[in-house]
Design an enzyme around this catalytic site. Sequence first.
Site, PDB file in Angstrom:
ATOM      1  CB  CYS A 171       0.862  16.818 -12.274  1.00 52.65           C
ATOM      2  SG  CYS A 171      -0.488  17.094 -11.091  1.00 52.65           S
TER       3      CYS A 171
ATOM      4  CD  GLU B 204       0.021  12.788  -4.810  1.00 55.46           C
ATOM      5  OE1 GLU B 204       0.174  14.099  -4.732  1.00 55.46           O
ATOM      6  OE2 GLU B 204      -0.935  12.190  -4.422  1.00 55.46           O
TER       7      GLU B 204
HETATM    8  P1  NAD Z   1      11.244  18.127  -8.509  1.00 54.81           P
HETATM    9  O1  NAD Z   1      11.550  16.681  -8.496  1.00 54.81           O
HETATM   10  O2  NAD Z   1      12.553  18.801  -9.221  1.00 54.81           O
HETATM   11  O3  NAD Z   1      11.324  18.727  -7.006  1.00 54.81           O
HETATM   12  C1  NAD Z   1      10.333  18.446  -6.113  1.00 54.81           C
HETATM   13  C2  NAD Z   1      10.858  18.527  -4.811  1.00 54.81           C
HETATM   14  O4  NAD Z   1      11.634  17.302  -4.381  1.00 54.81           O
HETATM   15  C3  NAD Z   1      11.191  19.605  -4.180  1.00 54.81           C
HETATM   16  O5  NAD Z   1      10.981  19.935  -3.178  1.00 54.81           O
HETATM   17  C4  NAD Z   1      12.937  19.291  -4.535  1.00 54.81           C
HETATM   18  O6  NAD Z   1      13.668  20.132  -3.611  1.00 54.81           O
HETATM   19  C5  NAD Z   1      12.815  18.056  -3.796  1.00 54.81           C
HETATM   20  N1  NAD Z   1      14.034  17.080  -4.190  1.00 54.81           N
HETATM   21  C6  NAD Z   1      14.807  17.324  -5.335  1.00 54.81           C
HETATM   22  N2  NAD Z   1      15.767  16.455  -5.344  1.00 54.81           N
HETATM   23  C7  NAD Z   1      15.526  15.643  -4.406  1.00 54.81           C
HETATM   24  C8  NAD Z   1      16.136  14.295  -3.751  1.00 54.81           C
HETATM   25  N3  NAD Z   1      17.329  13.855  -4.328  1.00 54.81           N
HETATM   26  N4  NAD Z   1      15.708  13.608  -2.556  1.00 54.81           N
HETATM   27  C9  NAD Z   1      14.583  14.314  -2.040  1.00 54.81           C
HETATM   28  N5  NAD Z   1      13.918  15.638  -2.367  1.00 54.81           N
HETATM   29  C10 NAD Z   1      14.305  16.040  -3.604  1.00 54.81           C
HETATM   30  O7  NAD Z   1       9.996  18.488  -8.973  1.00 54.81           O
HETATM   31  P2  NAD Z   1       9.424  20.186  -9.345  1.00 54.81           P
HETATM   32  O8  NAD Z   1      10.097  20.727 -10.603  1.00 54.81           O
HETATM   33  O9  NAD Z   1       9.470  20.885  -8.165  1.00 54.81           O
HETATM   34  O10 NAD Z   1       7.870  19.567  -9.832  1.00 54.81           O
HETATM   35  C11 NAD Z   1       7.597  19.629 -11.206  1.00 54.81           C
HETATM   36  C12 NAD Z   1       7.121  18.009 -11.366  1.00 54.81           C
HETATM   37  O11 NAD Z   1       6.146  17.574 -10.408  1.00 54.81           O
HETATM   38  C13 NAD Z   1       6.486  17.899 -12.614  1.00 54.81           C
HETATM   39  O12 NAD Z   1       6.899  16.553 -13.029  1.00 54.81           O
HETATM   40  C14 NAD Z   1       4.911  17.677 -12.324  1.00 54.81           C
HETATM   41  O13 NAD Z   1       4.155  16.914 -13.335  1.00 54.81           O
HETATM   42  C15 NAD Z   1       5.093  16.911 -11.041  1.00 54.81           C
HETATM   43  N6  NAD Z   1       3.952  17.213 -10.188  1.00 54.81           N
HETATM   44  C16 NAD Z   1       3.011  16.083 -10.091  1.00 54.81           C
HETATM   45  C17 NAD Z   1       1.805  16.140  -9.384  1.00 54.81           C
HETATM   46  C18 NAD Z   1       0.813  14.923  -8.958  1.00 54.81           C
HETATM   47  O14 NAD Z   1       0.190  15.099  -8.332  1.00 54.81           O
HETATM   48  N7  NAD Z   1       1.119  13.824  -9.803  1.00 54.81           N
HETATM   49  C19 NAD Z   1       1.489  17.402  -8.796  1.00 54.81           C
HETATM   50  C20 NAD Z   1       2.159  18.611  -9.239  1.00 54.81           C
HETATM   51  C21 NAD Z   1       3.396  18.130  -9.870  1.00 54.81           C
END
Ligand code: NAD
Length: 444
Positions: free
Chosen positions: A236, A202
């Site tokens: 999002c 997502e």
């Molecule tokens: P992010 O990708 O930086 O981090 C998300 C999670 O992934 C965190 O827990 C982080 O520690 C982990 N992570 C980071 N690198 C990783 C790796 N290499 N392997 C595994 N895990 C890893 O995202 P964010 O800044 O926390 O969230 C914001 C983004 O999320 C925005 O783009 C937003 O649109 C999206 N989002 C989407 C939805 C949806 O339902 N589609 C909902 C909420 C947020």
Amino acid sequence: MDLTKLRAAQTIWAARPLKERGEVLCQFKRRVYERAQEAAELINSESGKLIAEAKLMDVYPTLGLVDSLIANAGALKRQKVKLPGIAFAGRSSTVQSVPVGVVGVISPWNYPLQIPAAGVLTALLAGNAVVLKPSEKTPKIGAWLVDQLHALGAPVECVQGAGAEGAALVETADAILFTGSVATGTAIGRRCGERLIPCLLELGGKDPLIALPYADVAKVVRGAVWGAFANAGQSCASVERMLVPKEELGLYEKEIIRQVSLLKKGEDWGPMIDEIGMQRALEHSKQGRLLIGGAVEGLWMEPTAIVLDNATSSAWNEETFGPLLPILAYDNVESAIALANTNSFGLTASIWGPGAEKLAPRLEAGTVTINDCVYTAGAPDTPWTGWKQSGLGVSHGAWGFQAVTKLQHINTQKAQHSPWQYPYEGLDEFMAAGMAGFLSLIHI
Ligand code: NAD
């Protein structure tokens, strides 16, 4: 990451009747309800999210998730499949969704309770054990969620950390439910593909709102203003692009200024989570004619609306994830739809005003709302799915179980003979005697 203990606990959990697992979820719901204020304060302390929004967007939707999961639990029960034609006489088939084992839930900070809860609860009800890795920016509310379930004996663990810990979980879990950025999601999806484990992604959005000609301007603006500025625009599904008819641009500008002026700092809008996000939003806010807002103090950026005169800027094309509403005027409805669809994301879109029902299916998004926006992630019986770069797979409702289960088909044969087995002698006569069902089956 050693999952030995959790795997053993999963076997015991999966052996408990579905009804019992559902009861644990109901007890969890009661605990969260009783501790709603505590959860909201924790979310506020870690992310800055207003207490009202923490309740509205995290705590209460988490309660609703439980009701929805219980209502959809029938999808986890063994089901009969009808076998057509006389060729299959004497046989029966059933299918059952079997838990994958240990599900890794990797979640972001912007809905730090509701998003991980959706994954964790879905996986648990289906009979899995879970490891949650909350965002490093909101670790305490992640741990709090797991504590509530621990207290009820559910097999769930929490690992804290950032990318490295998330990546380690991807190496060991049997399925991954990931919510976050496109860059991280793509890397996780690639690794899950190599490991051949299920993976739900997502990801981000740049969601358009189309105001059709003669729409109720005040109503559209009320939706757009909330959709763009709630949670400091860090959703999002935030309204990140607004398309209005060229002839009505002046009306919309006036109404946006009027409604945004009424918003109160600290009551209707709050701070952003960090400096990086704030700087990106500020940079985007300078790419158009400023209508209202634009000022920044610490992590508090005023709800800001800008008018663009073309669709080339990053404010129009890239996810801002901040309190910014970029507005573009369109010449005709066809060009509005083309502009809305010209984007790499496809999470949600909204369309407002006369004729919206007919046009809605033409919008390239997993969710299209008519005369409303953003809110369906909090309506847990409806599917949540992103098109294009916004993700892969579906969560919520009965659809959500697919990412955390394997389908098993069991076929039983009670007939004396299988007509397709040796010898082939007499095959033509058998066909002539009534294999229409079989023929239609192999030709469809
Ligand atoms: P992010 O990708 O930086 O981090 C998300 C999670 O992934 C965190 O827990 C982080 O520690 C982990 N992570 C980071 N690198 C990783 C790796 N290499 N392997 C595994 N895990 C890893 O995202 P964010 O800044 O926390 O969230 C914001 C983004 O999320 C925005 O783009 C937003 O649109 C999206 N989002 C989407 C939805 C949806 O339902 N589609 C909902 C909420 C947020």
